[in-house]
Design a protein around this motif. Structure first.
Motif, PDB file in Angstrom:
ATOM      1  N   SER A   1       0.830  -1.203   0.000  1.00 10.86           N
ATOM      2  CA  SER A   1       0.000   0.000   0.000  1.00 10.86           C
ATOM      3  C   SER A   1       0.867   1.256   0.000  1.00 10.86           C
ATOM      4  N   GLY A   2       0.220   2.384  -0.156  1.00 11.14           N
ATOM      5  CA  GLY A   2       0.934   3.651  -0.182  1.00 11.14           C
ATOM      6  C   GLY A   2       1.366   4.020  -1.588  1.00 11.14           C
ATOM      7  N   VAL A   3       2.119   5.100  -1.684  1.00 11.25           N
ATOM      8  CA  VAL A   3       2.599   5.611  -2.962  1.00 11.25           C
ATOM      9  C   VAL A   3       3.834   4.829  -3.393  1.00 11.25           C
ATOM     10  N   LYS A   4       3.862   4.406  -4.658  1.00 12.56           N
ATOM     11  CA  LYS A   4       5.008   3.699  -5.228  1.00 12.56           C
ATOM     12  C   LYS A   4       5.472   4.455  -6.462  1.00 12.56           C
ATOM     13  N   VAL A   5       6.768   4.790  -6.498  1.00 12.75           N
ATOM     14  CA  VAL A   5       7.315   5.536  -7.621  1.00 12.75           C
ATOM     15  C   VAL A   5       8.629   4.911  -8.066  1.00 12.75           C
TER      16      VAL A   5
END
Length: 213
Positions: free
Chosen positions: A98-102
């Motif tokens: 989960s969360g932002v992945k970049v």
């Protein structure tokens, strides 16, 4: 951890895929055929430019007035599909994270797009930050990290950096990020965790998040 930042080459796929070796060949050809450097000088100059500027491109810009866009287009003109296939195990791992992945790479966005498409991972990342994010200043210099954090509106303490490069992890750790090394073991105080493959990263990062609850 709210943000997970992944390197691209030799991190999201294994070095054994040999994709980066194709890029290496293109870099050598660019230096000899386009810039006009004698073949016997290429290896030495590349080592020198890596030591001084973090990437070969830095030295070519400063000492040979190379157009960085021309260089990036040329060296990444490789058939990614020859080396990479969809990675369903990694895809499932990223879906569970989960969360932002970049993605944060010293390569070009076009190259990153092709790699992610070949791995069937393009929809798993909300942003791609390439060598242009800090005007061609590469990792491990701190400036591109700061630019990425500013763009994301994130504090370093909320980020995990995933890399195959120890030097790049060192900068991330100094800034306050958690760090995960993908590849061979390395004893260093700036490496918080190590995994063999990128598909093992989600378990590590989710474990950290559990500890902070």
């Amino acid at each position: 951890m709210d943000v997970t930042i992944f390197d691209l080459d030799n991190t999201l796929y294994a070095p054994e895929a040999c994709l980066f070796s194709l890029i290496d060949v293109r870099i050598n050809r660019y230096m000899t055929e386009v810039v006009g450097i004698e073949p016997e000088r290429v290896d030495g100059l590349r080592r020198l430019y890596w030591q001084r500027y973090g990437v070969t491109l830095g030295g070519l810009i400063r000492h040979h007035q190379v157009d960085p866009e021309d260089y990036l287009e040329y060296v990444h003109d490789v058939d990614v599909a020859l080396c990479l296939r969809p990675d369903q195990r990694l895809r499932q791992s990223l879906e569970s994270l989960s969360g932002v992945k970049v993605v944060f790479t010293n390569g070009s966005r076009g190259h990153a797009d092709r790699v992610l498409q070949a791995l069937d991972l393009a929809d798993q990342f909300s942003e791609i930050f390439d060598i242009r994010v800090a005007d061609y200043c590469p990792k491990p210099y701190a400036d591109p990290y700061h630019r990425v954090l500013t763009h994301l509106g994130a504090d370093a303490e909320c980020c995990a950096m995933i890399e195959d490069s120890a030097d790049n992890l060192r900068t991330a750790k100094v800034l306050g990020m958690r760090t995960v090394l993908v590849g061979p073991a390395l004893q260093a105080d700036y490496v918080d965790a190590r995994v063999e493959r990128a598909d093992q990263v989600s378990e590590v990062v989710m474990g950290w998040r559990g500890q902070s609850l």
